[in-house]
Write a protein that holds these residues in place. Structure first.
Motif, PDB file in Angstrom:
ATOM      1  N   UNK A  24       0.849  -1.198   0.000  1.00 31.88           N
ATOM      2  CA  UNK A  24       0.000   0.000   0.000  1.00 31.88           C
ATOM      3  C   UNK A  24       0.886   1.251   0.000  1.00 31.88           C
ATOM      4  N   UNK A  25       1.915   1.184   0.832  1.00 38.37           N
ATOM      5  CA  UNK A  25       2.842   2.303   0.956  1.00 38.37           C
ATOM      6  C   UNK A  25       3.502   2.628  -0.391  1.00 38.37           C
ATOM      7  N   UNK A  26       3.924   1.571  -1.079  1.00 30.55           N
ATOM      8  CA  UNK A  26       4.547   1.754  -2.388  1.00 30.55           C
ATOM      9  C   UNK A  26       3.534   2.367  -3.362  1.00 30.55           C
ATOM     10  N   UNK A  27       2.314   1.842  -3.329  1.00 31.63           N
ATOM     11  CA  UNK A  27       1.294   2.344  -4.250  1.00 31.63           C
ATOM     12  C   UNK A  27       1.087   3.852  -4.106  1.00 31.63           C
ATOM     13  N   UNK A  28       0.976   4.308  -2.880  1.00 31.50           N
ATOM     14  CA  UNK A  28       0.776   5.750  -2.644  1.00 31.50           C
ATOM     15  C   UNK A  28       1.899   6.558  -3.268  1.00 31.50           C
ATOM     16  N   UNK A  78       1.602  11.880 -10.383  1.00 33.88           N
ATOM     17  CA  UNK A  78       0.830  13.128 -10.409  1.00 33.88           C
ATOM     18  C   UNK A  78       1.753  14.345 -10.431  1.00 33.88           C
ATOM     19  N   UNK A  79       2.911  14.206  -9.804  1.00 34.84           N
ATOM     20  CA  UNK A  79       3.886  15.303  -9.824  1.00 34.84           C
ATOM     21  C   UNK A  79       4.208  15.696 -11.264  1.00 34.84           C
ATOM     22  N   UNK A  80       4.292  14.690 -12.112  1.00 35.17           N
ATOM     23  CA  UNK A  80       4.655  14.946 -13.506  1.00 35.17           C
ATOM     24  C   UNK A  80       3.560  15.686 -14.265  1.00 35.17           C
ATOM     25  N   UNK A 123      -3.631   9.752   8.207  1.00 35.94           N
ATOM     26  CA  UNK A 123      -3.463  10.762   7.156  1.00 35.94           C
ATOM     27  C   UNK A 123      -2.200  10.578   6.323  1.00 35.94           C
ATOM     28  N   UNK A 124      -1.795   9.332   6.130  1.00 36.83           N
ATOM     29  CA  UNK A 124      -0.535   9.071   5.430  1.00 36.83           C
ATOM     30  C   UNK A 124      -0.549   9.691   4.032  1.00 36.83           C
ATOM     31  N   UNK A 125      -1.650   9.471   3.284  1.00 31.81           N
ATOM     32  CA  UNK A 125      -1.715  10.026   1.934  1.00 31.81           C
ATOM     33  C   UNK A 125      -1.769  11.548   1.956  1.00 31.81           C
ATOM     34  N   UNK A 126      -2.428  12.115   2.968  1.00 29.80           N
ATOM     35  CA  UNK A 126      -2.528  13.576   3.059  1.00 29.80           C
ATOM     36  C   UNK A 126      -1.149  14.200   3.257  1.00 29.80           C
ATOM     37  N   UNK A 127      -0.356  13.571   4.106  1.00 29.99           N
ATOM     38  CA  UNK A 127       0.981  14.093   4.383  1.00 29.99           C
ATOM     39  C   UNK A 127       1.822  14.072   3.108  1.00 29.99           C
ATOM     40  N   UNK A 128       1.718  12.953   2.391  1.00 32.42           N
ATOM     41  CA  UNK A 128       2.479  12.788   1.160  1.00 32.42           C
ATOM     42  C   UNK A 128       2.068  13.837   0.117  1.00 32.42           C
ATOM     43  N   UNK A 129       0.780  13.988  -0.047  1.00 38.06           N
ATOM     44  CA  UNK A 129       0.243  14.902  -1.048  1.00 38.06           C
ATOM     45  C   UNK A 129       0.599  16.353  -0.714  1.00 38.06           C
TER      46      UNK A 129
END
Lengths: 446, 320
Positions: free
Chosen positions: B17-21, B28-30, B50-56
């Motif tokens: 899951x972590x890799x997928x995020x 999306x950065x691109x 909020x793992x995805x929120x932090x990343x985003x």
């Protein structure tokens, strides 16, 4: 005298737009399919008969439908379109008043189906047909045709081919059609609808494929057992005496345990409950739960999820299709037809015993369920005539019953189910078991 | 082969899951140049972590973020939110999405469900396809566990797997599907296919001209088999813009409708260091290579690790 030429361009544009507007893409394809079935009937002189098992009068006939984003095609071995038929109906606009009486009992009715279908789908059309004594092609370039003053299509003689039949290929698809064809759900929808609406033809041996997938007929059945027997009556209409009608109705499935709206909203089989209306074996109204059939009509009860499990089907048969209660699209019922209104009365009578039963069973649930389980599905064409629907009756008990209905948090109910040892039990059973538990442990008199 | 328990222990940490995020955020950065992703909203399901929120927020610099959380946990989620720019909306996803005016703006919407097709995913997707405008990025994760199908009981009835799938998904089930498509290896592909089909038909059925342009189709399992599909809702203009960004040419995990499998193994730190010391290299190490060193991994896992080692997470304990 030659008819005077008029500039027909804008009239044709208007015409094409108008006739294609009130019909869906699925309906168009079904129009073409109806032509195949008519061909088979014409070729073998198949007579309108009751649907009995073992009737395989369409054996050996097939239609193959294929489509992708570039092309639609339908190909059959149903004998081809006789030249006079082509001139009088198929490639002429509207039916000529002086046209001879068509072969009796056909589904295709208005001579407009094929033209409407092809205009709806695309702009380049190739039709090739071969009968046992003539073969010809009808190439249609819609843009060219629109510019031209002549309304009829050119017919070009060609070599005969076998099996005798017709092949229609439509290219330059309209953008909306391309889009629909690109959806996989469209294919599923077409298979689902043809399996249902052409079930009786498929059961009689007609073979239909959609993009090489063979369509298996939806198996209409009603449950029969010791205490259950569907009604099955046959009669001729009192005024249009050449219209034969048969009505079958009864319990298709065991009534739901949870008849609340939320309990049944996820049941897709619900599509197959209610009334079906068919004309010359072609289903024109499926699983109806509205005023179009009996529900909520005058004093008749409106549909309620409690009736899930009920199925009725009425079939009208007549060698003259114009007497049947359907509209030009043939997917719709002409509910104002007097013939149909007369039949609705009988449909209501056929429905009532079932509705009463769904009420009566509530007070005798365990007993009712036991009896329901013993009734097994029987294909419609195996049913024996029966003037009345047989449903269980219950002896009046001394005790009277009352219903309890309440809401509890879903999470809590889930926990109670687990605690009762079956996480998949129904909400209703949770209510009954917890109530019984209270009675057992808290009341002195039970 | 069922995984031994030591492969399941890390469940909460979920390396796949972590890799997928990370993969999705990287892709999306691109898009930033063409679509100014940093101006987008992020709508997700941040749970308590909020793992995805932090990343985003960190990688894409997205400022306006909404997390949908069940009413009972909303207060706790609000307490745990890592940034002030996150709003927690309480309620079920379907209900919240229906009332969300933000769908009119551009957003990355990632509905990371842990339920299958019988959960709210299909209805949620329909709402988004009806309302979200062009340029919106929609990512949907569902559980693709075929064994849950057989158990489906509706009323008094029990259904076969195919039947029970049809009950849930209706016309989305492709013609010709058999029970053979509903087994371990095939089902995740089928689920993704049906989800794409659902997005396309939902857009079409709501009378819209926009299309759903598929970018992601990922499958991984950290215990439960999960499928993530994603893409952008585009009009003709944005479609060209998106095609020009050439994501599939840059990232081999941007596969459109083809399923990309993330199957990184659970590794000890020692194993990871050992493997990393062999990388990068053109071909993945084989299980024979690894056995010589002294541990065992399947060729499949090694291939996945070889492709994705740069995204592999290392978890550790720290005292507070």
């Amino acid at each position: 005298m030659k008819p005077k030429k008029v500039h027909s361009g804008p009239v044709k544009d208007f015409f094409i737009d108008t006739i294609t507007k009130d019909v869906s893409l699925v309906d168009c394809i079904l129009d073409l399919l109806d032509n195949c079935l008519d061909g088979a009937m014409r070729m073998n002189g198949i007579k309108l008969t009751e649907n009995r098992t073992g009737d395989k009068s369409y054996n050996g006939f097939h239609a193959r439908i294929s489509f992708d984003v570039n092309l639609f095609s339908i190909e059959d071995n149903c004998g081809g379109i006789p030249l006079n038929y082509a001139i009088d109906y198929a490639f002429h606009f509207g039916r000529r008043a002086d046209a001879p009486k068509d072969f009796e009992g056909l589904i295709g009715l208005y001579g407009i189906g094929m033209k409407r279908a092809i205009f709806k789908m695309g702009r380049t059309i190739a039709i090739a047909t071969s009968t046992d004594n003539i073969a010809y092609r009808v190439p249609i370039d819609v843009s060219e045709w629109q510019k031209n003053d002549d309304w009829d299509f050119d017919i070009e003689p060609s070599e005969k081919f076998t099996p005798y039949g017709t092949k229609i290929i439509i290219k330059d698809l309209r953008p909306q059609v391309k889009e629909e064809f690109s959806l996989e759900t469209f294919e599923s929808e077409l298979v689902r609808i043809t399996a249902r609406d052409y079930s009786f033809f498929l059961q009689k041996g007609f073979e239909l494929t959609v993009n090489s997938n063979q369509v298996t007929p939806y198996n209409f059945s009603l449950r029969e057992g010791k205490q259950f027997k569907p009604i099955y009556i046959k009669y001729a209409d009192s005024i249009e005496t050449d219209v034969n009608i048969d009505i079958k109705a009864g319990m298709a499935d065991i009534p739901p345990d949870d008849d609340s709206a939320e309990g049944t909203q996820n049941l897709r089989e619900v599509d197959y409950y209610g009334w079906f209306v068919s004309c010359n074996d072609r289903i024109v109204l499926a699983g109806d739960k509205t005023y179009l059939t009996v529900w909520g009509d005058d004093s008749f009860p409106i549909w309620h999820p409690q009736y899930n499990g009920f199925m009725g089907i009425i079939n009208f048969q007549c060698t003259d299709p114009s007497k049947l209660p359907w509209t030009t699209t043939k997917r719709n019922l002409d509910e104002s037809s007097e013939l149909y209104r007369r039949a609705v009365t009988k449909m209501k009578d056929a429905t009532r015993p079932y509705l009463s039963y769904t009420n009566a069973r509530k007070a005798n649930l365990d007993e009712a369920k036991e009896m329901e389980e013993t009734a097994s599905p029987k294909a419609l064409n195996l049913l024996e005539p029966s003037e009345k629907m047989l449903v269980p009756t219950f002896t009046k008990k001394d005790i009277s019953f009352t219903g309890i209905h309440y809401q509890k948090p879903t999470e809590t109910v889930k926990k109670v189910k687990e605690s009762l040892g079956d996480q998949y039990m129904t909400n209703k059973d949770v209510g009954i078991q917890t109530f019984d538990y209270y009675v057992e442990n808290e009341l002195e008199e039970k | 082969m069922t995984k031994p328990s030591f492969a399941k222990i890390n469940y909460l940490l979920r390396p796949n899951k972590n890799v997928e995020r990370k993969l999705i955020v990287e892709a999306l950065t691109a898009l930033n140049d063409s679509f100014r992703i940093s101006q987008y909203d992020y709508i997700g399901m941040g749970s308590m972590w909020f793992v995805d929120f932090i990343l985003v927020h960190k990688i894409l610099n997205i400022q306006n973020m909404i997390s949908i959380e069940k009413e009972v946990y909303a207060k706790r989620a609000d307490f745990n939110k890592p940034y002030d720019c996150i709003t927690v909306l309480a309620g079920d996803t379907t209900e919240v999405l229906r009332n969300m005016s933000e769908l009119q703006r551009q957003a990355i919407i990632w509905l990371d469900h842990d339920t299958g097709l019988n959960g709210p995913a299909l209805e949620d997707a329909r709402i988004i396809c009806e309302r979200a405008g062009s340029k919106n990025i929609f990512i949907l994760t569902v559980k693709a566990d075929h064994t849950e199908l057989r158990r489906e009981t509706i009323g008094h009835k029990r259904f076969s797997r195919l039947n029970s799938l049809k009950q849930i998904a209706g016309d989305l089930v492709p013609v010709g599907t058999t029970d053979r498509n509903i087994q371990k290896d095939e089902f995740p592909k089928l689920v993704a296919k049906m989800l794409f089909s659902h997005m396309k038909s939902s857009l079409k059925k709501s009378g819209r001209r926009e299309q759903f342009y598929p970018l992601f189709n990922m499958f991984y399992s950290d215990g439960s088999p999960m499928v993530t599909v994603g893409g952008m809702i585009v009009n003709e203009e944005d479609k060209i813009l998106l095609q020009r960004s050439n994501l599939p040419g840059i990232f081999d995990y941007v596969t459109g409708e083809t399923q990309f499998r993330i199957n990184v193994p659970h590794l000890t730190v020692k194993e990871k260091i050992e493997l990393d010391s062999m990388l990068p290299r053109e071909n993945a190490p084989t299980s024979n290579d690894i056995e010589e060193i002294g541990f065992f991994l399947s060729d499949d896992e090694l291939k996945s690790y070889h492709k994705l080692y740069r995204y592999y997470p290392v978890f550790g304990e720290f005292s507070l």
